[in-house]
Design a protein around this motif. Structure first.
Motif, PDB file in Angstrom:
ATOM      1  N   SER A  28       0.849  -1.189   0.000  1.00  0.00           N
ATOM      2  CA  SER A  28       0.000   0.000   0.000  1.00  0.00           C
ATOM      3  C   SER A  28       0.885   1.240   0.000  1.00  0.00           C
ATOM      4  N   PRO A  29       0.631   2.200  -0.906  1.00  0.00           N
ATOM      5  CA  PRO A  29       1.444   3.424  -0.910  1.00  0.00           C
ATOM      6  C   PRO A  29       1.349   4.132   0.447  1.00  0.00           C
ATOM      7  N   ARG A  30       2.495   4.517   1.000  1.00  0.00           N
ATOM      8  CA  ARG A  30       2.541   5.183   2.292  1.00  0.00           C
ATOM      9  C   ARG A  30       3.220   6.544   2.133  1.00  0.00           C
ATOM     10  N   ALA A  31       2.726   7.530   2.854  1.00  0.00           N
ATOM     11  CA  ALA A  31       3.322   8.873   2.776  1.00  0.00           C
ATOM     12  C   ALA A  31       4.713   8.904   3.365  1.00  0.00           C
ATOM     13  N   GLY A  32       4.963   8.028   4.337  1.00  0.00           N
ATOM     14  CA  GLY A  32       6.260   7.995   5.007  1.00  0.00           C
ATOM     15  C   GLY A  32       6.086   7.516   6.424  1.00  0.00           C
ATOM     16  N   LEU A  33       7.175   7.530   7.178  1.00  0.00           N
ATOM     17  CA  LEU A  33       7.181   7.032   8.549  1.00  0.00           C
ATOM     18  C   LEU A  33       7.908   8.017   9.444  1.00  0.00           C
ATOM     19  N   ALA A  34       7.282   8.367  10.566  1.00  0.00           N
ATOM     20  CA  ALA A  34       7.910   9.193  11.597  1.00  0.00           C
ATOM     21  C   ALA A  34       8.013   8.353  12.860  1.00  0.00           C
ATOM     22  N   ALA A  35       9.173   8.340  13.493  1.00  0.00           N
ATOM     23  CA  ALA A  35       9.406   7.464  14.637  1.00  0.00           C
ATOM     24  C   ALA A  35       9.912   8.248  15.833  1.00  0.00           C
ATOM     25  N   MET A  36       9.405   7.898  17.011  1.00  0.00           N
ATOM     26  CA  MET A  36       9.899   8.512  18.234  1.00  0.00           C
ATOM     27  C   MET A  36      11.253   7.909  18.594  1.00  0.00           C
ATOM     28  N   VAL A  37      12.209   8.787  18.822  1.00  0.00           N
ATOM     29  CA  VAL A  37      13.571   8.383  19.164  1.00  0.00           C
ATOM     30  C   VAL A  37      13.976   9.129  20.431  1.00  0.00           C
ATOM     31  N   LEU A  56       4.482  14.160  16.656  1.00  0.00           N
ATOM     32  CA  LEU A  56       4.044  12.955  15.948  1.00  0.00           C
ATOM     33  C   LEU A  56       2.622  13.124  15.407  1.00  0.00           C
ATOM     34  N   THR A  57       1.754  13.788  16.169  1.00  0.00           N
ATOM     35  CA  THR A  57       0.392  14.012  15.674  1.00  0.00           C
ATOM     36  C   THR A  57       0.420  14.884  14.421  1.00  0.00           C
ATOM     37  N   THR A  58       1.369  15.813  14.351  1.00  0.00           N
ATOM     38  CA  THR A  58       1.504  16.653  13.158  1.00  0.00           C
ATOM     39  C   THR A  58       1.887  15.810  11.946  1.00  0.00           C
ATOM     40  N   TRP A  59       2.814  14.890  12.136  1.00  0.00           N
ATOM     41  CA  TRP A  59       3.197  13.998  11.042  1.00  0.00           C
ATOM     42  C   TRP A  59       2.027  13.102  10.635  1.00  0.00           C
ATOM     43  N   ALA A  60       1.240  12.658  11.618  1.00  0.00           N
ATOM     44  CA  ALA A  60       0.060  11.840  11.297  1.00  0.00           C
ATOM     45  C   ALA A  60      -0.934  12.633  10.459  1.00  0.00           C
ATOM     46  N   ASP A  61      -1.095  13.927  10.772  1.00  0.00           N
ATOM     47  CA  ASP A  61      -1.999  14.775   9.993  1.00  0.00           C
ATOM     48  C   ASP A  61      -1.534  14.891   8.537  1.00  0.00           C
ATOM     49  N   ARG A  62      -0.246  14.713   8.298  1.00  0.00           N
ATOM     50  CA  ARG A  62       0.295  14.760   6.938  1.00  0.00           C
ATOM     51  C   ARG A  62       0.188  13.413   6.233  1.00  0.00           C
ATOM     52  N   GLY A  63      -0.387  12.418   6.920  1.00  0.00           N
ATOM     53  CA  GLY A  63      -0.558  11.098   6.326  1.00  0.00           C
ATOM     54  C   GLY A  63       0.552  10.123   6.620  1.00  0.00           C
ATOM     55  N   PHE A  64       1.493  10.504   7.496  1.00  0.00           N
ATOM     56  CA  PHE A  64       2.604   9.615   7.826  1.00  0.00           C
ATOM     57  C   PHE A  64       2.174   8.537   8.814  1.00  0.00           C
ATOM     58  N   ASP A  65       2.719   7.328   8.643  1.00  0.00           N
ATOM     59  CA  ASP A  65       2.641   6.320   9.690  1.00  0.00           C
ATOM     60  C   ASP A  65       3.557   6.730  10.834  1.00  0.00           C
ATOM     61  N   LEU A  66       3.258   6.214  12.031  1.00  0.00           N
ATOM     62  CA  LEU A  66       4.067   6.516  13.207  1.00  0.00           C
ATOM     63  C   LEU A  66       4.651   5.226  13.768  1.00  0.00           C
TER      64      LEU A  66
END
Length: 203
Positions: A71-80, A116-126
């Motif tokens: 499935s096409p994904r916008a990207g991934l943001a991860a807590m580090v 992270l919620t901001t990245w989710a609003d952009r369509g990113f997986d977390l």
């Protein structure tokens, strides 16, 4: 972003070396996938929160690659972690095209959740390690629950088991798979956390 949160030159070099090592290692491993609830072949189109135990981080990008193929994904943001050691992990993730968000339960936790919620609003997986960055190992901390409540996104648990591996003497007994091993990859069904939930249900 503060300069103290950015990986150092040495960490960036180390991140590149680990990236090359992990990609080379993955080509030798025989992966077996447990396609629970068809999550791998038919993942939801919208963003998700991926969870993996801290000691299995070495397998996480191989797993996420499977979802991207289906499935096409916008990207991934991860807590580090916002610690100095977290800078090294951030450098590795950046090589894989992941957006690191620095924070943990002990430092910048609330700010990281908002980022992270901001990245989710952009369509990113977390992505988050629910028992990181200091443990106890395999004990879920509050961060992932709060993130699911804030975003309304489902939590997708992932784990794996490598037959041949090195297990470090760290707090989490970090696992490093050995070349040509067999690895069982397990993806769980999505878990939705209501915004309003009792302490008992949360536990």
């Amino acid at each position: 972003r503060r300069s103290s949160d950015l990986p150092t030159a040495i960490q960036r070099l180390g991140g590149w070396l680990v990236f090359v090592l992990l990609r080379s290692l993955a080509m030798t491993i025989r992966f077996n996938w447990d396609n629970c609830a068809l999550m791998i072949d038919h993942p939801p189109a919208g963003p998700m929160i991926f969870c993996i135990w801290h000691n299995r981080l070495g397998f996480c990008m191989e797993a996420y690659g499977k979802f991207k193929q289906a499935s096409p994904r916008a990207g991934l943001a991860a807590m580090v972690s916002a610690s100095k050691d977290g800078g090294f992990l951030a450098a590795i993730l950046q090589r894989f095209g992941v957006q690191p968000v620095r924070g943990s339960s002990s430092r910048r936790g609330p700010q990281a959740l908002l980022e992270l919620t901001t990245w989710a609003d952009r369509g990113f997986d977390l992505a988050i390690t629910p028992d990181g960055p200091r443990g106890p190992a395999h004990k879920v901390q509050e961060g992932v629950m709060a993130l699911a409540q804030l975003t309304g996104l489902p939590i997708v648990p992932f784990s794996c088991h490598a037959v041949w591996k090195i297990q470090l003497k760290s707090w989490d007994k970090f696992q490093i798979p050995l070349p040509f091993t067999r690895c069982q990859m397990n993806v769980g069904e999505p878990i939705f956390i209501p915004r309003e939930i009792s302490d008992a249900a949360r536990e």
